[in-house]
Design a protein around this motif. Structure first.
Motif, PDB file in Angstrom:
ATOM      1  N   LEU A   1       0.823  -1.206   0.000  1.00 41.78           N
ATOM      2  CA  LEU A   1       0.000   0.000   0.000  1.00 41.78           C
ATOM      3  C   LEU A   1       0.861   1.262   0.000  1.00 41.78           C
ATOM      4  CD1 LEU A   1      -2.723  -1.185   2.537  1.00 41.78           C
ATOM      5  CD2 LEU A   1      -3.077  -0.749   0.086  1.00 41.78           C
ATOM      6  N   GLN A   2       1.979   1.231   0.718  1.00 39.94           N
ATOM      7  CA  GLN A   2       2.873   2.389   0.728  1.00 39.94           C
ATOM      8  C   GLN A   2       3.572   2.567  -0.618  1.00 39.94           C
ATOM      9  OE1 GLN A   2       5.267   1.301   4.140  1.00 39.94           O
ATOM     10  NE2 GLN A   2       4.135   2.670   5.504  1.00 39.94           N
ATOM     11  N   LEU A   3       4.060   1.464  -1.185  1.00 38.06           N
ATOM     12  CA  LEU A   3       4.727   1.543  -2.482  1.00 38.06           C
ATOM     13  C   LEU A   3       3.749   1.973  -3.576  1.00 38.06           C
ATOM     14  CD1 LEU A   3       6.982  -1.666  -2.432  1.00 38.06           C
ATOM     15  CD2 LEU A   3       7.709   0.701  -2.128  1.00 38.06           C
ATOM     16  N   MET A   4       2.532   1.433  -3.531  1.00 44.35           N
ATOM     17  CA  MET A   4       1.560   1.771  -4.566  1.00 44.35           C
ATOM     18  C   MET A   4       1.051   3.204  -4.394  1.00 44.35           C
ATOM     19  SD  MET A   4       0.421   0.557  -7.364  1.00 44.35           S
ATOM     20  CE  MET A   4       0.566  -1.237  -7.274  1.00 44.35           C
ATOM     21  N   THR A   5       1.034   3.691  -3.166  1.00 42.06           N
ATOM     22  CA  THR A   5       0.678   5.091  -2.948  1.00 42.06           C
ATOM     23  C   THR A   5       1.706   5.999  -3.611  1.00 42.06           C
ATOM     24  OG1 THR A   5      -0.529   4.687  -0.882  1.00 42.06           O
ATOM     25  CG2 THR A   5       0.403   6.886  -1.186  1.00 42.06           C
ATOM     26  N   ASP A   6       2.996   5.721  -3.371  1.00 35.13           N
ATOM     27  CA  ASP A   6       4.048   6.494  -4.037  1.00 35.13           C
ATOM     28  C   ASP A   6       3.918   6.389  -5.557  1.00 35.13           C
ATOM     29  OD1 ASP A   6       5.103   7.197  -1.585  1.00 35.13           O
ATOM     30  OD2 ASP A   6       6.676   5.672  -1.620  1.00 35.13           O
ATOM     31  N   HIS A   7       3.650   5.170  -6.013  1.00 36.05           N
ATOM     32  CA  HIS A   7       3.550   4.899  -7.446  1.00 36.05           C
ATOM     33  C   HIS A   7       2.408   5.694  -8.070  1.00 36.05           C
ATOM     34  CE1 HIS A   7       3.496   2.394 -11.137  1.00 36.05           C
ATOM     35  NE2 HIS A   7       4.715   2.048 -10.781  1.00 36.05           N
ATOM     36  N   HIS A   8       1.256   5.695  -7.408  1.00 36.32           N
ATOM     37  CA  HIS A   8       0.106   6.439  -7.919  1.00 36.32           C
ATOM     38  C   HIS A   8       0.367   7.947  -7.927  1.00 36.32           C
ATOM     39  CE1 HIS A   8      -2.341   3.055  -8.542  1.00 36.32           C
ATOM     40  NE2 HIS A   8      -3.461   3.443  -7.963  1.00 36.32           N
ATOM     41  N   LYS A   9       1.021   8.452  -6.903  1.00 33.96           N
ATOM     42  CA  LYS A   9       1.309   9.889  -6.870  1.00 33.96           C
ATOM     43  C   LYS A   9       2.192  10.290  -8.054  1.00 33.96           C
ATOM     44  CE  LYS A   9       0.794  10.579  -1.872  1.00 33.96           C
ATOM     45  NZ  LYS A   9       1.489  10.842  -0.591  1.00 33.96           N
ATOM     46  N   GLY A  10       3.196   9.475  -8.333  1.00 35.67           N
ATOM     47  CA  GLY A  10       4.030   9.746  -9.496  1.00 35.67           C
ATOM     48  C   GLY A  10       3.245   9.615 -10.790  1.00 35.67           C
ATOM     49  N   GLY A  11       2.380   8.587 -10.858  1.00 37.23           N
ATOM     50  CA  GLY A  11       1.566   8.380 -12.053  1.00 37.23           C
ATOM     51  C   GLY A  11       0.594   9.512 -12.297  1.00 37.23           C
ATOM     52  N   VAL A  12       0.008  10.045 -11.230  1.00 41.51           N
ATOM     53  CA  VAL A  12      -0.922  11.167 -11.361  1.00 41.51           C
ATOM     54  C   VAL A  12      -0.198  12.382 -11.939  1.00 41.51           C
ATOM     55  CG1 VAL A  12      -2.252  12.881 -10.047  1.00 41.51           C
ATOM     56  CG2 VAL A  12      -2.598  10.435  -9.618  1.00 41.51           C
ATOM     57  N   ALA A  13       1.012  12.651 -11.449  1.00 41.80           N
ATOM     58  CA  ALA A  13       1.777  13.795 -11.962  1.00 41.80           C
ATOM     59  C   ALA A  13       2.076  13.629 -13.445  1.00 41.80           C
ATOM     60  CB  ALA A  13       3.074  13.953 -11.170  1.00 41.80           C
ATOM     61  N   MET A  14       2.429  12.416 -13.860  1.00 45.93           N
ATOM     62  CA  MET A  14       2.703  12.156 -15.271  1.00 45.93           C
ATOM     63  C   MET A  14       1.441  12.312 -16.113  1.00 45.93           C
ATOM     64  SD  MET A  14       5.170   8.819 -14.816  1.00 45.93           S
ATOM     65  CE  MET A  14       5.235   8.434 -16.559  1.00 45.93           C
ATOM     66  N   ALA A  15       0.334  11.741 -15.629  1.00 49.83           N
ATOM     67  CA  ALA A  15      -0.919  11.810 -16.385  1.00 49.83           C
ATOM     68  C   ALA A  15      -1.429  13.242 -16.488  1.00 49.83           C
ATOM     69  CB  ALA A  15      -1.970  10.907 -15.736  1.00 49.83           C
ATOM     70  N   GLU A  16      -1.244  14.021 -15.428  1.00 49.79           N
ATOM     71  CA  GLU A  16      -1.624  15.438 -15.491  1.00 49.79           C
ATOM     72  C   GLU A  16      -0.806  16.149 -16.570  1.00 49.79           C
ATOM     73  OE1 GLU A  16      -3.129  16.538 -10.978  1.00 49.79           O
ATOM     74  OE2 GLU A  16      -0.979  16.591 -11.413  1.00 49.79           O
ATOM     75  N   GLY A  17       0.471  15.777 -16.690  1.00 48.89           N
ATOM     76  CA  GLY A  17       1.319  16.381 -17.718  1.00 48.89           C
ATOM     77  C   GLY A  17       0.787  16.103 -19.115  1.00 48.89           C
ATOM     78  N   CYS A  18       0.353  14.857 -19.350  1.00 46.67           N
ATOM     79  CA  CYS A  18      -0.194  14.521 -20.665  1.00 46.67           C
ATOM     80  C   CYS A  18      -1.534  15.209 -20.884  1.00 46.67           C
ATOM     81  CB  CYS A  18      -0.351  13.010 -20.806  1.00 46.67           C
ATOM     82  SG  CYS A  18      -1.075  12.500 -22.386  1.00 46.67           S
ATOM     83  N   ALA A  19      -2.366  15.245 -19.858  1.00 43.85           N
ATOM     84  CA  ALA A  19      -3.671  15.895 -20.000  1.00 43.85           C
ATOM     85  C   ALA A  19      -3.517  17.350 -20.406  1.00 43.85           C
ATOM     86  CB  ALA A  19      -4.452  15.786 -18.686  1.00 43.85           C
ATOM     87  N   GLN A  20      -2.398  17.957 -20.003  1.00 46.96           N
ATOM     88  CA  GLN A  20      -2.143  19.365 -20.335  1.00 46.96           C
ATOM     89  C   GLN A  20      -1.403  19.525 -21.658  1.00 46.96           C
ATOM     90  OE1 GLN A  20       0.052  20.767 -16.946  1.00 46.96           O
ATOM     91  NE2 GLN A  20      -1.640  20.459 -15.517  1.00 46.96           N
ATOM     92  N   GLN A  21      -0.479  18.590 -21.966  1.00 44.06           N
ATOM     93  CA  GLN A  21       0.429  18.797 -23.093  1.00 44.06           C
ATOM     94  C   GLN A  21       0.155  17.941 -24.322  1.00 44.06           C
ATOM     95  OE1 GLN A  21       4.657  18.866 -21.976  1.00 44.06           O
ATOM     96  NE2 GLN A  21       4.060  18.974 -19.825  1.00 44.06           N
ATOM     97  N   CYS A  22      -0.423  16.772 -24.151  1.00 40.31           N
ATOM     98  CA  CYS A  22      -0.634  15.879 -25.294  1.00 40.31           C
ATOM     99  C   CYS A  22      -1.642  16.491 -26.268  1.00 40.31           C
ATOM    100  CB  CYS A  22      -1.113  14.512 -24.828  1.00 40.31           C
ATOM    101  SG  CYS A  22       0.164  13.547 -23.967  1.00 40.31           S
ATOM    102  N   GLY A  23      -1.472  16.201 -27.548  1.00 38.94           N
ATOM    103  CA  GLY A  23      -2.357  16.750 -28.557  1.00 38.94           C
ATOM    104  C   GLY A  23      -3.391  15.769 -29.090  1.00 38.94           C
TER     105      GLY A  23
END
Length: 219
Positions: free
Chosen positions: A162-184
Motif C-alpha cells: 500500500l505504501q509503495l503503490m501510494t508512491d507509485h500512484h502519486k508519481g503516475g498522477v503527476a505524469m498523467a496530469e502532464g499529458c492531460a495538459q500537453q498531449c495533442g
C-alpha cells in the motif's frame, strides 16, 4: 444510389462541402512525432504501469487479505489494459516503444524536474526518479523495495504494498496530469485524465486501508 455513395466518400475525405460554400476544409489529425508529449507519455507510462502490474501480482501471493487482493487485481487489470492501449498507439503511429537516447520524463520538459527537493520528493507528493536504484520515474519502486515486497508476508506485505503503490500512484498522477495538459491526441488526453481521476480515488482508498492497519503513507 451512385450519387449517395459518391457523397458518402466525399464526406469521408473531407470534400463534402462545395468549393464555394466557404466551409473550412477538414484536415487529418497529425501523427505525433518521436519526441512529442504524446509519444513520450505513451512510452514512459507503459513502463510505469508495468511495475504496478508487477507489484500487484507480487502482493497477491504474499497475503490472504481479500481487500488487498481485490485492490491488487483491479490495479493489475486496469493498468495492463491501459498499457496495451499506449503501446498500441505507438504501433499505430509507427513509433518505437523505446528510444535509446531519451531520458525518462524528457517529454515533460522542465515540469518533470521542477519542484523537487533533496529529500527525494517531486513536488507532487511522490518521490523523484533515482536511476542508480532502478527507479526510473517518479513514484517507481526501487529494486530493493521490490525484493522486500517479495520477501514479506501477511500484514507486513500489505502495508509495504500500500505504501509503495501510494508512491507509485502519486508519481503516475503527476505524469498523467502532464499529458492531460500537453498531449495533442484527444483520446490520449482523455485516457490520461481518466488515470488522474481513478488513481486519486485509489489514493484515498489506500490511505484508509493503511490506517486500518495502523500505518500511514510514507513522507
Amino acid at each position: 444510389m451512385l450519387f449517395a455513395a459518391a457523397a458518402t466518400v466525399a464526406a469521408a475525405n473531407g470534400g463534402g462541402a462545395s468549393a464555394g460554400s466557404g466551409a473550412p476544409a477538414r484536415t487529418e489529425p497529425r501523427t505525433p512525432g518521436l519526441r512529442s508529449p504524446d509519444a513520450g507519455f505513451a512510452r514512459d507510462m507503459a513502463v510505469h504501469h508495468q511495475q504496478a502490474v508487477e507489484m500487484s501480482f507480487i502482493v497477491r501471493d504474499r497475503t490472504q487479505d481479500e481487500a488487498v487482493r481485490t485492490l491488487a487485481y483491479d490495479i493489475a487489470n486496469t493498468q495492463a489494459n491501459q498499457r496495451g492501449m499506449l503501446l498500441g498507439w505507438l504501433d499505430l503511429w509507427g513509433l518505437p516503444k523505446v528510444v535509446a537516447d531519451e531520458p525518462p520524463m524528457a517529454w515533460m520538459g522542465a515540469a518533470s524536474g521542477g519542484g523537487g527537493d533533496r529529500a527525494g520528493h517531486d513536488g507532487h507528493g511522490g518521490r523523484t526518479a533515482d536511476p542508480a536504484s532502478g527507479a526510473l520515474m517518479p513514484g517507481m519502486a526501487t529494486k530493493e523495495e521490490l525484493e522486500r515486497l517479495g520477501a514479506a508476508s501477511g500484514r507486513d506485505a500489505e502495508v509495504l504494498f500500500l505504501q509503495l503503490m501510494t508512491d507509485h500512484h502519486k508519481g503516475g498522477v503527476a505524469m498523467a496530469e502532464g499529458c492531460a495538459q500537453q498531449c495533442g491526441t484527444p483520446v490520449e488526453k482523455a485516457l490520461a485524465q481518466g488515470m488522474v481521476d481513478a488513481q486519486r480515488s485509489e489514493l484515498t482508498l489506500m490511505a484508509d486501508m493503511l490506517k486500518q492497519r495502523g500505518a500511514a503513507p510514507r513522507g
